[in-house]
Motif scaffolding. Structure first.
Motif, PDB file in Angstrom:
ATOM      1  N   LEU A 315     -68.040 -72.078  77.370  1.00 52.14           N
ATOM      2  CA  LEU A 315     -69.027 -71.734  76.358  1.00 52.14           C
ATOM      3  C   LEU A 315     -70.438 -71.733  76.958  1.00 52.14           C
ATOM      4  N   TYR A 332     -66.960 -64.228  72.761  1.00 50.85           N
ATOM      5  CA  TYR A 332     -65.573 -64.459  73.159  1.00 50.85           C
ATOM      6  C   TYR A 332     -65.131 -63.475  74.240  1.00 50.85           C
ATOM      7  N   TYR A 371     -63.306 -72.351  69.542  1.00 53.91           N
ATOM      8  CA  TYR A 371     -64.675 -72.636  69.997  1.00 53.91           C
ATOM      9  C   TYR A 371     -65.643 -73.106  68.919  1.00 53.91           C
TER      10      TYR A 371
END
Length: 545
Positions: A315, A332, A371
């Protein structure tokens, strides 16, 4: 399944024959369980190469087999518990966010501040729901079929997950129903759950098995499943484990294997190798696979912690590559694309060129599930889309908008908290750019090494990290991409090159031909999409006229 309970299907495998080998039933002996034709006990009759890589004698007794089965059941139960927790409240945003912090009501320091804790069981993890985001809610019947695959192996599997297009579709259903012959061409006896889950496109299902000791595992597995291996196995489990551990990324793949009537490919990796890649990104080979949604079938507390570090590192890396405002699809897509940047297969006509786009576009909700709890822990990124006010937005397939704070201090902290091996390579790139003298750079790296003893979260970016963060976005992206390619390139290349050795030439050629087919299909789909977009644009111009 209750924790610690051994599945009925496995109980019959626990009682080993107590009679002399010559009187044991052939049905039990299988692939010559007691054979020592490649063992260290026949050195005088075996070639020198075979003596070097001979199979160690690792016959399981009943107690060992029962212990392994009990541990396998416990790790499977842990994965089931996490999946059940993930499914209890999948509707509300807050339920997912709570997974990122302690389950207790009192304020508690963030989990990254205490990564030096000793992890021996799931109770030692930062909080009860820690890492539940790694477990995707899944069709119950399909999950049960997948769970039975590891039980087909007597060799102990400590961690297991299924991944890829055979588990998570990478294209929308076209409504086509495959014929029985088409299904049998892939899965000889596919259960209905597999047929329904793969929705008209039968595919081989990919697995990764985490094991404690590779040579011991292969020794046991070769006795049960010699037909899974290439001619390399004739040199013994020592040769197999040597090739696995010293060539490529430390993974040994056996493709095109039929288990329970299902065609699978399974990769074997030592748990210590997997943990190192997840935490340090020394190859990004398996860490990159776990950047995407997978179905965890057997869980391990150390790997769950390591993978949470891997996910938040992915991330942070994506945020360093992205502009101030972006969409979830871009976020993503950037994360999913990390592991493909240096993969040689993406430069050859062996992969669908739209692979990353297809993975994200058809699994938006699963990526968000993976996430979102981590996005909530970072102070410099947030959702700005009004769609987050809608009910059940967490499981919507729409791509929402986000924004990040480009403050150099916060971005410098992100640089400082990148995985160690990866960060060192990035520092080296900027040493050259900033023309830092080697002596000064070595001193700075030594200080950085000393700081690594400090908890992960407390590492603050200094002047060097802030200079990196303040570099022009284009330059920073280029350097990060260069480091990603350096990290992945050689392990991925050597992993591919050892394919003929580990899988055999016939299976390797079959695999390449299928990859060529996917590449052609992807190209054809791209052309059709461009033609359709061009037609719509032409229609729009005609309407304006």
């Amino acid at each position: 399944m209750a924790k610690g309970r051994i599945p009925i299907a496995f109980k019959g495998r626990l009682a080993l024959c107590s009679l002399p080998p010559s009187t044991c039933p052939r049905t039990f002996l299988g692939s010559s369980l007691y054979s020592n034709s490649t063992s260290l006990y026949r050195v005088s009759r075996t070639p020198a190469l075979l003596r070097t890589f001979a199979t160690a004698r690792h016959d399981q007794n009943g107690a060992d087999a029962a212990k392994d089965a009990k541990e396998g059941a416990e790790k499977e139960a842990a994965a089931d518990d996490a999946s059940s927790t993930a499914q209890k409240d999948t509707k509300s945003h807050q339920a997912v966010v709570d997974e990122a912090s302690s389950s207790s009501g009192s304020p508690e320091k963030d989990w990254e501040s205490d990564l030096d804790r000793k992890i021996e069981s799931f109770r030692d993890l930062p909080h009860a729901n820690f890492g539940v985001n790694q477990h995707m809610p899944f069709n119950a019947e399909f999950k049960e079929v997948l769970k039975q695959i590891p039980w087909a192996f007597r060799a102990p599997i400590r961690y297991a997950f299924a991944y890829g297009s055979g588990v998570f579709p990478q294209s929308r259903s076209n409504g086509r129903v495959p014929t029985a012959e088409e299904i049998r061409a892939i899965h000889p006896k596919a259960p209905m759950a597999i047929q329904r889950a793969q929705d008209g496109t039968p595919k081989m299902i990919d697995f990764i098995f985490g094991v404690s000791h590779t040579q011991h595992w292969h020794s046991l597995n070769m006795k049960q499943h010699r037909d899974h291996y290439s001619a390399l196995a004739s040199l013994g489990s020592g040769a197999v484990s040597y090739v696995q551990d010293n060539m490529g990324a430390g993974v040994y793949f056996n493709p095109y294997i039929v288990v329970n009537g299902i065609l699978i490919k399974y990769g074997v990796v030592q748990l210590s190798t997997l943990e190192k890649d997840l935490t340090q990104w020394d190859t990004l080979y398996l860490a990159g696979r776990l950047h995407k949604p997978v179905k965890i079938l057997r869980d391990d507390p150390k790997i769950r912690l390591a993978n949470q570090m891997n996910l938040i590192s992915a991330l942070r890396t994506a945020l360093l590559l992205l502009p101030p405002k972006f969409t979830e699809e871009e976020l993503y897509g950037t994360i999913a694309g990390i592991s493909y940047l240096g993969d040689p297969r993406m430069r050859l006509p062996t992969e669908n060129p739209s692979k990353v786009k297809n993975i994200v576009g058809n699994n938006m909700a699963n990526f968000r599930r993976l996430y979102l709890p981590l996005i909530e822990t970072l102070p410099n990124v947030e959702y700005t889309d009004p769609g987050t006010k809608e009910e059940d937005w967490v499981w919507d397939d729409k791509s929402l908008k986000l924004a990040q704070d480009m403050d150099p201090v916060k971005r410098g902290n992100m640089v400082r908290r990148l995985p160690k091996a990866f960060r060192s390579k990035l520092y080296f790139q900027y040493q050259k750019k900033f023309a830092i003298p080697q002596q000064d750079f070595d001193k700075m790296m030594e200080e950085s090494k000393n700081e690594d003893a400090i908890a992960f979260k407390r590492r603050e970016g200094g002047g060097f990290e802030r200079r990196i963060a303040q570099d022009s976005p284009e330059e920073l992206r280029q350097y990060i991409r260069t480091v990603i390619k350096q990290t992945i390139g050689w392990p991925a290349t050597t992993q591919s090159l050892k394919g003929p050795l580990t899988s055999g030439f016939r299976r390797t050629i079959r695999y390449l031909m299928e990859k060529f087919g996917k590449y052609r299909q992807g190209r054809a789909a791209e052309k059709a999409e461009k033609a359709e977009d061009g037609g719509k644009a032409a229609d729009g111009k005609d309407e304006k006229k």
